[in-house]
Design a protein around this motif. Sequence first.
Motif, mmCIF file in Angstrom:
data_model
loop_
_atom_site.group_PDB
_atom_site.id
_atom_site.type_symbol
_atom_site.label_atom_id
_atom_site.label_comp_id
_atom_site.label_asym_id
_atom_site.label_seq_id
_atom_site.Cartn_x
_atom_site.Cartn_y
_atom_site.Cartn_z
ATOM 1 N N TYR A 34 -56.071 31.479 -34.363
ATOM 2 C CA TYR A 34 -56.982 30.343 -34.413
ATOM 3 C C TYR A 34 -57.188 29.854 -35.845
ATOM 4 O O TYR A 34 -57.206 30.632 -36.798
ATOM 5 C CB TYR A 34 -58.343 30.720 -33.818
ATOM 6 N N GLY A 35 -57.413 28.544 -35.964
ATOM 7 C CA GLY A 35 -57.729 27.935 -37.247
ATOM 8 C C GLY A 35 -57.304 26.483 -37.243
ATOM 9 O O GLY A 35 -56.297 26.121 -36.620
ATOM 10 N N ARG A 36 -58.067 25.642 -37.936
ATOM 11 C CA ARG A 36 -57.718 24.222 -37.987
ATOM 12 C C ARG A 36 -56.428 24.041 -38.780
ATOM 13 O O ARG A 36 -56.306 24.472 -39.919
ATOM 14 C CB ARG A 36 -58.858 23.422 -38.625
ATOM 15 N N GLY A 37 -55.461 23.395 -38.139
ATOM 16 C CA GLY A 37 -54.165 23.162 -38.767
ATOM 17 C C GLY A 37 -53.112 24.195 -38.405
ATOM 18 O O GLY A 37 -51.947 24.030 -38.784
ATOM 19 N N THR A 38 -53.496 25.244 -37.678
ATOM 20 C CA THR A 38 -52.487 26.240 -37.324
ATOM 21 C C THR A 38 -51.358 25.616 -36.508
ATOM 22 O O THR A 38 -50.174 25.886 -36.744
ATOM 23 C CB THR A 38 -53.117 27.395 -36.530
ATOM 24 N N ALA A 39 -51.726 24.768 -35.544
ATOM 25 C CA ALA A 39 -50.715 24.107 -34.715
ATOM 26 C C ALA A 39 -50.275 22.776 -35.294
ATOM 27 O O ALA A 39 -49.135 22.357 -35.108
ATOM 28 C CB ALA A 39 -51.254 23.900 -33.299
ATOM 29 N N ASP A 40 -51.175 22.114 -36.001
ATOM 30 C CA ASP A 40 -50.933 20.738 -36.438
ATOM 31 C C ASP A 40 -51.429 20.551 -37.871
ATOM 32 O O ASP A 40 -52.569 20.225 -38.080
ATOM 33 C CB ASP A 40 -51.650 19.783 -35.481
#
Length: 477
Positions: free
Chosen positions: A130-136
């Motif tokens: 999890y984390g903001r930007g992990t996927a995008d």
Amino acid sequence: MTTATATAHANRQHAIDLALETLSSGEFYDTLARRVALRTVSQDAECRATLSAYLDDEIEPLLGRLGFTCRRIPNPKEGLPPLLIGERIEDVSLPTLLLYGHGDVTDGQESTWSDGIDPWTLTFIDGRVYGRGTADNKGQHSVNLAALEAVIEARGGTLGYNVKMLFEMSEEIGSPGLEETCRLYRDALSSDLFLASDGPRIRDDMPTLFLGSRGVLQLKLTLDTGNGGRHSGNWGGVITNPAAVLSNALATLVSQHGEVLVDFLKAPAISEDVARLIRDLPVGGGALDPTINPAWGEASLTDGERLYGANTLEILGLSAGRTDKPVGAVPERAEAVLQLRFVKGTDWQAAETNLRQHLDRLGFEEIALEMLGGYAATRLDPSHPWVGFVAASAEQSLDGQVHILPNLGGTIPNHCFSDVLGLPTVWLPHSYPACNQHAPNEHLLESIVREGLVMAAGLFWDLGEAQTKMAFKKATV
């Protein structure tokens, strides 16, 4: 197997093993944690310094270590974050691969994540990262850069081809300045092939390539009567209710079942070569996926055809008066924001003219129409040799099937590379549809990261083989 073939195979596997060592050593996730911690929110003007810091502290030092020469490009759109162009030229006679990535993210939405997860801290739960930007898109470009570094090391400091990279920090606000940069720096970005990673796979267990994306057109319809809000008992029945007018106008564009009703917004017929790739693809069904409505949209199409081969008109926002604290008044104003997702072959640039004529013909002349911008739809011919090469390489690396999408259901700025730079474009996504990008609980799957490192390292290795260099130096779009 000859000795030479066995040695080449061993070296290829060595490159893949080096990429995977970044997982066992913890290096990959340590790097990603550092990148996620940088709050590169492109919608927030207060993050402007952090957006530049991502290039300063993360991307440029890594590219420099890998032998790239980098230069910062001021954004052609005034006041917006810069871009970066890196190039690693071994020999101008060799083919050149262009890579792309973006380091900006959407708002963190800190208070809405589950179990107290901090979007700016990498958190591991049950195989999800999890984390903001992990996927995008921090996780995705981190996979490719780690794989590229592994191949350079495995080949003793060389690749056997040239690599350029274009990196931006404004993708989440529509990539302003990216198209202009590609036009202004066309010579600097001149390449033979394009590869990047963004967007999702078809499903978490289905390694995927996609060759472009649906386009997007966003617009706003507004009706303001000029009357202000007026008491519905004193004036209702003799003054215009803009909500009623706008609702009726919308009903002429999209049905109650989501079907596009006007020909000028519909998709062209799906060709058989495209239908063959998407007709039987699974859509949804995962634990975190939404419920699929089989009766929504074009009822004659399969789920795969509706998602990847058709146009959709979505009402993103609709407002008039107040629903939280309603008052007995005819609203003064009503507005709707619409979004058309469209496939290649749609005359989207004529949409404004056609929609204006449509509204006027039906008596909706007072509704104002504002175009909010859009991207062109793109799709590389699935028979292009670059598609077959990437697919064969990935299948060799995984010892399994790789699925080919003619285009992503969503929209990415692929037209900058396919239309402006004239490159054959293949995307190798390292995420999946239920990753929660742009939402609370954004995450990567550890399994997909591992497969991504394997596929990317194998591909970067294969591009350096002698027969490949000869074939792709001559390739044309």
